[in-house]
Design a protein around this motif. Structure first.
Motif, PDB file in Angstrom:
ATOM      1  N   GLY A 104      -3.726  35.752  19.973  1.00  0.00           N
ATOM      2  CA  GLY A 104      -2.583  36.608  20.275  1.00  0.00           C
ATOM      3  C   GLY A 104      -1.510  35.935  21.104  1.00  0.00           C
ATOM      4  N   GLY A 105      -1.513  34.612  21.119  1.00  0.00           N
ATOM      5  CA  GLY A 105      -0.457  33.901  21.831  1.00  0.00           C
ATOM      6  C   GLY A 105      -0.712  33.754  23.319  1.00  0.00           C
ATOM      7  N   ILE A 106      -1.989  33.674  23.735  1.00  0.00           N
ATOM      8  CA  ILE A 106      -2.251  33.447  25.160  1.00  0.00           C
ATOM      9  C   ILE A 106      -1.678  32.093  25.547  1.00  0.00           C
ATOM     10  CG2 ILE A 106      -4.348  34.858  25.155  1.00  0.00           C
ATOM     11  CD1 ILE A 106      -5.907  32.167  25.424  1.00  0.00           C
ATOM     12  N   SER A 107      -1.454  31.905  26.824  1.00  0.00           N
ATOM     13  CA  SER A 107      -0.852  30.655  27.277  1.00  0.00           C
ATOM     14  C   SER A 107      -1.890  29.536  27.303  1.00  0.00           C
ATOM     15  CB  SER A 107      -0.242  30.824  28.671  1.00  0.00           C
ATOM     16  OG  SER A 107      -1.267  30.942  29.645  1.00  0.00           O
ATOM     17  N   ARG A 108      -1.371  28.324  27.188  1.00  0.00           N
ATOM     18  CA  ARG A 108      -2.223  27.135  27.284  1.00  0.00           C
ATOM     19  C   ARG A 108      -2.906  27.111  28.651  1.00  0.00           C
ATOM     20  NH1 ARG A 108      -2.495  22.327  24.428  1.00  0.00           N
ATOM     21  NH2 ARG A 108      -0.926  23.118  23.013  1.00  0.00           N
ATOM     22  N   ARG A 109      -2.179  27.498  29.680  1.00  0.00           N
ATOM     23  CA  ARG A 109      -2.734  27.525  31.043  1.00  0.00           C
ATOM     24  C   ARG A 109      -3.933  28.465  31.122  1.00  0.00           C
ATOM     25  NH1 ARG A 109       0.479  28.418  36.719  1.00  0.00           N
ATOM     26  NH2 ARG A 109      -1.384  28.476  37.985  1.00  0.00           N
ATOM     27  N   THR A 110      -3.813  29.644  30.505  1.00  0.00           N
ATOM     28  CA  THR A 110      -4.930  30.597  30.494  1.00  0.00           C
ATOM     29  C   THR A 110      -6.138  29.994  29.789  1.00  0.00           C
ATOM     30  OG1 THR A 110      -3.491  32.530  30.593  1.00  0.00           O
ATOM     31  CG2 THR A 110      -5.692  32.870  29.669  1.00  0.00           C
ATOM     32  N   PHE A 111      -5.917  29.361  28.650  1.00  0.00           N
ATOM     33  CA  PHE A 111      -7.020  28.759  27.908  1.00  0.00           C
ATOM     34  C   PHE A 111      -7.737  27.706  28.758  1.00  0.00           C
ATOM     35  CE2 PHE A 111      -8.787  25.545  25.055  1.00  0.00           C
ATOM     36  CZ  PHE A 111      -9.627  26.336  24.292  1.00  0.00           C
ATOM     37  N   TYR A 112      -6.981  26.834  29.419  1.00  0.00           N
ATOM     38  CA  TYR A 112      -7.608  25.794  30.231  1.00  0.00           C
ATOM     39  C   TYR A 112      -8.278  26.376  31.473  1.00  0.00           C
ATOM     40  CZ  TYR A 112      -6.105  22.054  27.227  1.00  0.00           C
ATOM     41  OH  TYR A 112      -5.969  21.226  26.143  1.00  0.00           O
ATOM     42  N   ARG A 113      -7.749  27.467  31.985  1.00  0.00           N
ATOM     43  CA  ARG A 113      -8.423  28.166  33.102  1.00  0.00           C
ATOM     44  C   ARG A 113      -9.756  28.724  32.629  1.00  0.00           C
ATOM     45  NH1 ARG A 113      -9.907  28.308  38.071  1.00  0.00           N
ATOM     46  NH2 ARG A 113     -10.037  30.381  38.951  1.00  0.00           N
ATOM     47  N   TRP A 114      -9.767  29.331  31.437  1.00  0.00           N
ATOM     48  CA  TRP A 114     -11.027  29.818  30.864  1.00  0.00           C
ATOM     49  C   TRP A 114     -12.010  28.669  30.708  1.00  0.00           C
ATOM     50  CZ3 TRP A 114      -9.137  33.292  26.233  1.00  0.00           C
ATOM     51  CH2 TRP A 114      -8.563  34.471  26.740  1.00  0.00           C
ATOM     52  N   ARG A 115     -11.531  27.491  30.305  1.00  0.00           N
ATOM     53  CA  ARG A 115     -12.425  26.332  30.182  1.00  0.00           C
ATOM     54  C   ARG A 115     -13.027  25.964  31.530  1.00  0.00           C
ATOM     55  NH1 ARG A 115     -13.299  22.599  26.635  1.00  0.00           N
ATOM     56  NH2 ARG A 115     -12.754  20.864  27.982  1.00  0.00           N
ATOM     57  N   GLU A 116     -12.205  25.967  32.576  1.00  0.00           N
ATOM     58  CA  GLU A 116     -12.706  25.671  33.926  1.00  0.00           C
ATOM     59  C   GLU A 116     -13.801  26.653  34.332  1.00  0.00           C
ATOM     60  OE1 GLU A 116      -9.565  25.716  36.790  1.00  0.00           O
ATOM     61  OE2 GLU A 116      -8.421  24.161  35.754  1.00  0.00           O
ATOM     62  N   LEU A 117     -13.620  27.913  33.953  1.00  0.00           N
ATOM     63  CA  LEU A 117     -14.572  28.972  34.313  1.00  0.00           C
ATOM     64  C   LEU A 117     -15.720  29.092  33.306  1.00  0.00           C
ATOM     65  CD1 LEU A 117     -11.973  31.692  35.351  1.00  0.00           C
ATOM     66  CD2 LEU A 117     -13.385  30.278  36.872  1.00  0.00           C
ATOM     67  N   ARG A 118     -15.708  28.232  32.299  1.00  0.00           N
ATOM     68  CA  ARG A 118     -16.711  28.243  31.225  1.00  0.00           C
ATOM     69  C   ARG A 118     -16.729  29.569  30.469  1.00  0.00           C
ATOM     70  NH1 ARG A 118     -19.362  23.543  31.350  1.00  0.00           N
ATOM     71  NH2 ARG A 118     -19.679  22.481  33.312  1.00  0.00           N
TER      72      ARG A 118
END
Length: 68
Positions: free
Chosen positions: A21-35
């Motif tokens: 749905g067009g989430i931001s790249r920053r959000t995606f990488y934050r999710w990666r940090e939080l697993r």
């Protein structure tokens, strides 16, 4: 070619962001940090890819009303 021998479709981060749905790249990488993000594959050039089946399973696990 059968499903078993067909290579998995690999999505770029941009394709995954668009599908979510067009989430931001920053959000995606934050999710990666939080697993919390779907599992990624890091290519030798450092770019990330997400297998289509992994993304689909990840989305299914997060569907409202999904069994725990």
């Amino acid at each position: 070619m059968t499903t078993r021998t067909r290579p998995a479709e690999l999505l770029t981060v941009r394709q995954v962001l668009d599908e979510l749905g067009g989430i931001s790249r920053r959000t995606f990488y934050r999710w990666r940090e939080l697993r919390l993000a779907p599992a990624c594959i890091r290519l030798p050039n450092g770019e990330l890819r997400v297998r289509r089946d992994v993304l689909n399973d990840w989305l299914e696990d997060r569907a409202e009303g999904a069994a725990s």
